[in-house]
Design a protein around this motif. Structure first.
Motif, PDB file in Angstrom:
ATOM      1  N   VAL A  62      47.729 -33.320 -29.155  1.00 10.48           N
ATOM      2  CA  VAL A  62      46.365 -33.749 -29.476  1.00 10.48           C
ATOM      3  C   VAL A  62      46.261 -35.276 -29.450  1.00 10.48           C
ATOM      4  CG1 VAL A  62      44.619 -33.831 -31.291  1.00 10.48           C
ATOM      5  CG2 VAL A  62      45.802 -31.680 -30.777  1.00 10.48           C
ATOM      6  N   GLY A  63      47.238 -35.960 -30.027  1.00  9.72           N
ATOM      7  CA  GLY A  63      47.228 -37.421 -30.010  1.00  9.72           C
ATOM      8  C   GLY A  63      47.235 -37.976 -28.597  1.00  9.72           C
ATOM      9  N   GLY A  64      48.061 -37.393 -27.736  1.00  8.20           N
ATOM     10  CA  GLY A  64      48.083 -37.828 -26.341  1.00  8.20           C
ATOM     11  C   GLY A  64      46.767 -37.575 -25.640  1.00  8.20           C
ATOM     12  N   THR A  65      46.118 -36.477 -25.992  1.00  6.40           N
ATOM     13  CA  THR A  65      44.831 -36.131 -25.387  1.00  6.40           C
ATOM     14  C   THR A  65      43.769 -37.181 -25.699  1.00  6.40           C
ATOM     15  OG1 THR A  65      45.302 -33.762 -25.478  1.00  6.40           O
ATOM     16  CG2 THR A  65      42.985 -34.410 -25.342  1.00  6.40           C
ATOM     17  N   LEU A  66      43.789 -37.714 -26.908  1.00 10.49           N
ATOM     18  CA  LEU A  66      42.786 -38.705 -27.297  1.00 10.49           C
ATOM     19  C   LEU A  66      42.830 -39.932 -26.394  1.00 10.49           C
ATOM     20  CD1 LEU A  66      43.118 -38.584 -31.200  1.00 10.49           C
ATOM     21  CD2 LEU A  66      41.446 -37.413 -29.753  1.00 10.49           C
ATOM     22  N   VAL A  67      44.036 -40.361 -26.040  1.00 11.51           N
ATOM     23  CA  VAL A  67      44.172 -41.505 -25.141  1.00 11.51           C
ATOM     24  C   VAL A  67      43.827 -41.104 -23.709  1.00 11.51           C
ATOM     25  CG1 VAL A  67      45.809 -43.168 -24.167  1.00 11.51           C
ATOM     26  CG2 VAL A  67      45.850 -42.657 -26.616  1.00 11.51           C
ATOM     27  N   LEU A  68      44.205 -39.887 -23.326  1.00 10.34           N
ATOM     28  CA  LEU A  68      43.919 -39.426 -21.969  1.00 10.34           C
ATOM     29  C   LEU A  68      42.419 -39.356 -21.687  1.00 10.34           C
ATOM     30  CD1 LEU A  68      46.530 -36.547 -21.470  1.00 10.34           C
ATOM     31  CD2 LEU A  68      46.476 -38.739 -20.285  1.00 10.34           C
ATOM     32  N   ILE A  69      41.611 -39.035 -22.701  1.00 12.50           N
ATOM     33  CA  ILE A  69      40.172 -38.909 -22.465  1.00 12.50           C
ATOM     34  C   ILE A  69      39.460 -40.258 -22.503  1.00 12.50           C
ATOM     35  CG2 ILE A  69      40.098 -36.544 -23.321  1.00 12.50           C
ATOM     36  CD1 ILE A  69      38.968 -37.542 -25.946  1.00 12.50           C
ATOM     37  N   GLY A  70      40.229 -41.337 -22.788  1.00 12.08           N
ATOM     38  CA  GLY A  70      39.648 -42.669 -22.640  1.00 12.08           C
ATOM     39  C   GLY A  70      39.508 -43.504 -23.886  1.00 12.08           C
ATOM     40  N   LEU A  71      40.011 -43.047 -25.038  1.00 12.66           N
ATOM     41  CA  LEU A  71      39.896 -43.827 -26.269  1.00 12.66           C
ATOM     42  C   LEU A  71      40.968 -44.914 -26.332  1.00 12.66           C
ATOM     43  CD1 LEU A  71      39.213 -41.055 -28.955  1.00 12.66           C
ATOM     44  CD2 LEU A  71      37.550 -42.478 -27.744  1.00 12.66           C
ATOM     45  N   SER A  72      40.628 -46.012 -26.989  1.00  9.46           N
ATOM     46  CA  SER A  72      41.617 -47.049 -27.226  1.00  9.46           C
ATOM     47  C   SER A  72      42.537 -46.612 -28.362  1.00  9.46           C
ATOM     48  CB  SER A  72      40.934 -48.367 -27.591  1.00  9.46           C
ATOM     49  OG  SER A  72      40.309 -48.244 -28.869  1.00  9.46           O
ATOM     50  N   LEU A  73      43.599 -47.379 -28.605  1.00  5.94           N
ATOM     51  CA  LEU A  73      44.509 -47.032 -29.692  1.00  5.94           C
ATOM     52  C   LEU A  73      43.800 -47.071 -31.044  1.00  5.94           C
ATOM     53  CD1 LEU A  73      48.056 -48.612 -29.178  1.00  5.94           C
ATOM     54  CD2 LEU A  73      47.445 -46.222 -29.534  1.00  5.94           C
ATOM     55  N   THR A  74      43.031 -48.114 -31.276  1.00  6.20           N
ATOM     56  CA  THR A  74      42.325 -48.244 -32.547  1.00  6.20           C
ATOM     57  C   THR A  74      41.358 -47.084 -32.753  1.00  6.20           C
ATOM     58  OG1 THR A  74      42.479 -50.653 -32.445  1.00  6.20           O
ATOM     59  CG2 THR A  74      40.817 -49.718 -33.932  1.00  6.20           C
ATOM     60  N   GLU A  75      40.621 -46.742 -31.721  1.00  9.39           N
ATOM     61  CA  GLU A  75      39.673 -45.630 -31.814  1.00  9.39           C
ATOM     62  C   GLU A  75      40.400 -44.308 -32.037  1.00  9.39           C
ATOM     63  OE1 GLU A  75      36.177 -47.440 -28.891  1.00  9.39           O
ATOM     64  OE2 GLU A  75      37.833 -46.250 -28.073  1.00  9.39           O
ATOM     65  N   SER A  76      41.505 -44.117 -31.342  1.00  7.43           N
ATOM     66  CA  SER A  76      42.277 -42.888 -31.499  1.00  7.43           C
ATOM     67  C   SER A  76      42.760 -42.737 -32.939  1.00  7.43           C
ATOM     68  CB  SER A  76      43.474 -42.876 -30.549  1.00  7.43           C
ATOM     69  OG  SER A  76      43.061 -42.874 -29.204  1.00  7.43           O
ATOM     70  N   LEU A  77      43.275 -43.820 -33.520  1.00  4.41           N
ATOM     71  CA  LEU A  77      43.779 -43.759 -34.889  1.00  4.41           C
ATOM     72  C   LEU A  77      42.647 -43.498 -35.881  1.00  4.41           C
ATOM     73  CD1 LEU A  77      46.362 -46.699 -34.795  1.00  4.41           C
ATOM     74  CD2 LEU A  77      46.824 -44.249 -34.645  1.00  4.41           C
ATOM     75  N   ALA A  78      41.484 -44.094 -35.631  1.00  4.67           N
ATOM     76  CA  ALA A  78      40.338 -43.863 -36.514  1.00  4.67           C
ATOM     77  C   ALA A  78      39.885 -42.407 -36.449  1.00  4.67           C
ATOM     78  CB  ALA A  78      39.191 -44.797 -36.133  1.00  4.67           C
ATOM     79  N   VAL A  79      39.852 -41.846 -35.258  1.00  5.39           N
ATOM     80  CA  VAL A  79      39.463 -40.446 -35.085  1.00  5.39           C
ATOM     81  C   VAL A  79      40.478 -39.519 -35.746  1.00  5.39           C
ATOM     82  CG1 VAL A  79      39.305 -38.616 -33.349  1.00  5.39           C
ATOM     83  CG2 VAL A  79      38.062 -40.760 -33.014  1.00  5.39           C
ATOM     84  N   ILE A  80      41.754 -39.859 -35.638  1.00  7.41           N
ATOM     85  CA  ILE A  80      42.812 -39.038 -36.227  1.00  7.41           C
ATOM     86  C   ILE A  80      42.659 -38.965 -37.743  1.00  7.41           C
ATOM     87  CG2 ILE A  80      45.303 -38.964 -36.692  1.00  7.41           C
ATOM     88  CD1 ILE A  80      45.641 -40.131 -33.795  1.00  7.41           C
TER      89      ILE A  80
END
Length: 487
Positions: A62-80
């Motif tokens: 799931v974490g890898g998917t967040l980056v694959l769909i185009g989110l930045s690291l900061t955005e991915s961590l916030a969503v997580i």
């Protein structure tokens, strides 16, 4: 001692052996009420019960998917972090277990009525649970088959089936032994799995691009669409666990509700956040479209079988809870089978689905599609349950909940509590209109370029509807006696 209520769930429900909730013994109770004389344990034990299933390979995916769909690291961590806050909802509904002394699939008769509850539980506690069994077994099987290939075993349908059946068999064995064995076993599994996944995390951190930014940064509505999609994928996991009362029902009746909520939520939240974040960090340099190959590429060769074993063990832990509760759900809808046989039936169905998914569907696509769409149902159901706890002040009488006659306080109108049914259907319908995935785009979502608002619309809508309709229909009569009410 409380009388043992007669129910249509089978002989182990009507006449259970007493004092049998001990590790290493097959649990004798099904959905029947746990009397005060058999209550034991503390809320703290719920931490490992929920941590072991969530020290998970799927978190990396799931974490890898967040980056694959185009989110930045900061955005991915916030969503997580924000998506995993829904574990508080999972923890909150667990407080009803000790209050009623029975499973969540029986307690929900208060929300849907004796007859209406059967349809809801058949969908959420049985069909969707079987789908999750298949999803997790598919993940473990992919990892196991990869290891088999490294060992030189020829790829074949027979090997696929053998790997699936071994993993499924171990899972069903855990579910059959039941509650006390799960509590004892998962404490050890939490420690072992954490050590393995922390070691892998250290390897991943050594290959992380800390200055990573998407090649084509998202802007405007398209940016919001991707953020909403990522949030939905993350939040779908905690919203799928409506079985938390099943694991808390043996606790003493007056166990602190706050402690139950926090130990349950923290047990799942902490590993989910940490290892989903590691998956996002991995995607900054690794191709997480093939997560197993990507993660194995940063491991020394000797660590690969350790990792694969951990993936399989985690899957057994995760699906052990699901299969355990699915057996209880099958009893609660009136299937006349002992709990052990009900678990076996669920296992066979889940194994069949796994073989189909493994041979027909792309794994990563299946994960994303299911996580994006399942919240249409699970979000409203969880919210209605939580709202009912608030409205009734967590006062549930297990004896009354097992009364399925027309004189039952939960018969309502024709066996249906229309406040719960309409609130759930209304929330699910609204969520469907606002949902978006590769397989479905609701008209509201389509008009907004694919913006997925299924969770906020479904959760808030169903909660508000249930609150209003319960008061309008007058369906909140007391459901516990003074001696059983939780203070």
């Amino acid at each position: 001692m409380q009388r043992s209520p007669r129910s249509p769930a089978g002989p182990d429900v009507a006449a259970p052996a007493l004092g049998r909730d001990r590790a290493g013994l097959v649990e004798s109770r099904g959905i029947d009420c746990v009397p005060d004389s058999e209550r034991h344990g503390t809320a703290r034990e719920l931490f490992s019960v929920w941590a072991a299933p969530n020290v998970s390979y799927l978190s990396f995916v799931v974490g890898g998917t967040l980056v694959l769909i185009g989110l930045s690291l900061t955005e991915s961590l916030a969503v997580i972090v924000t998506g995993n806050l829904f574990w508080l909802l999972t923890g909150f509904i667990a407080v009803s277990g000790p209050a009623a002394g029975t499973s969540g699939s029986v307690i929900s008769r208060a929300m849907y009525g004796v007859v209406g509850n059967k349809a809801v539980v058949a969908l959420t506690g049985w069909l969707i649970s079987s789908l999750y069994l298949a999803l997790n077994w598919s993940a473990a099987s992919v990892a196991g088959l990869g290891l088999a290939g490294r060992l030189g075993l020829p790829d074949s349908a027979a090997l696929d089936a053998a790997v699936v059946c071994v993993i499924a068999g171990a899972t069903i064995l855990v579910a059959i032994y039941g509650h006390a064995t799960i509590v004892r076993l998962y404490t050890a599994l939490t420690i072992v799995l954490t050590l393995v996944f922390v070691a892998l995390s250290v390897m991943v951190l050594g290959h992380t691009n800390w200055s990573y930014t998407p090649a084509e940064p998202l802007t405007g509505l398209g940016h919001l669409v991707v953020l909403a999609s990522g949030f939905t994928i993350v939040a779908s996991a905690p919203l799928s666990y409506s079985n938390s009362p099943d694991l808390s029902r043996y606790l003493p009746r007056h166990t602190s509700g706050r402690a139950i909520t926090l130990w349950t939520a923290c047990g799942a939240f902490l590993p989910s956040v940490v290892f989903t974040a590691i998956g996002a960090l991995a995607a900054t340099t690794l191709d997480m479209s093939d997560p197993q190959a990507a993660l194995e590429s940063v491991m020394p060769h000797w660590f690969v079988p350790v990792f694969v074993t951990a993936v399989v063990v985690n899957t057994v832990a995760n699906n052990g809870l699901t299969a355990y509760s699915s057996g209880l759900s099958m009893q609660s809808i009136g299937v006349r089978l002992p709990r052990m046989i009900a678990v076996l039936v669920v296992g066979v169905i889940g194994t069949t689905m796994t073989l189909f998914a493994l041979l027909v569907f792309d794994f990563l696509t299946a994960v994303n599609a299911m996580m994006e769409l399942v919240v249409i149902v699970t979000g409203p159901c969880m919210t209605v349950y939580a709202t009912d706890i608030v409205l009734r002040r967590n006062r549930y009488d297990g004896e009354l909940l097992h009364d399925q006659s027309r004189t039952s306080p939960f018969w309502y109108r024709g066996g249906v509590n229309w406040a719960g049914v309409l609130a759930t259907l209304g929330g699910a319908a609204a969520a469907t209109l606002c949902a978006s995935s590769t397989f479905w785009a609701g008209p509201v979502s389509a008009a907004m370029d694919g913006l997925n608002l299924a969770i906020p619309v479904g959760v808030l809508g169903s909660g508000a509807l249930y609150w209003a309709l319960s008061r309008a229909f007058g369906t909140l009569a007391p459901t516990s006696s003074p001696t059983t009410a939780r203070h």
